[in-house]
Design an enzyme around this catalytic site. Structure first.
Site, PDB file in Angstrom:
ATOM      1  CB  ILE A  13      -0.904   0.007   1.253  1.00 29.38           C
ATOM      2  CG1 ILE A  13      -1.579  -1.341   1.422  1.00 29.38           C
ATOM      3  CG2 ILE A  13      -1.967   1.117   1.112  1.00 29.38           C
ATOM      4  CD1 ILE A  13      -2.188  -1.503   2.804  1.00 29.38           C
ATOM      5  CG  HIS A  14       5.077   2.644  -1.849  1.00 32.58           C
ATOM      6  ND1 HIS A  14       5.487   3.952  -1.773  1.00 32.58           N
ATOM      7  CD2 HIS A  14       6.157   1.876  -1.558  1.00 32.58           C
ATOM      8  CE1 HIS A  14       6.776   3.962  -1.466  1.00 32.58           C
ATOM      9  NE2 HIS A  14       7.214   2.720  -1.322  1.00 32.58           N
ATOM     10  CB  ALA A  15      -0.588   5.232   1.022  1.00 37.28           C
TER      11      ALA A  15
END
Length: 19
Positions: A13-15
């Site tokens: 979830i490379h947010a």
């Protein structure tokens, strides 16, 4: 908190970038 961000990024979830 930094560690948590790293885990989240590793999950896929490379947010947010690792600060």
């Amino acid at each position: 908190a930094i560690k948590v961000f790293h885990i989240v990024a590793e999950t896929g979830i490379h947010a947010r970038p690792a600060t």
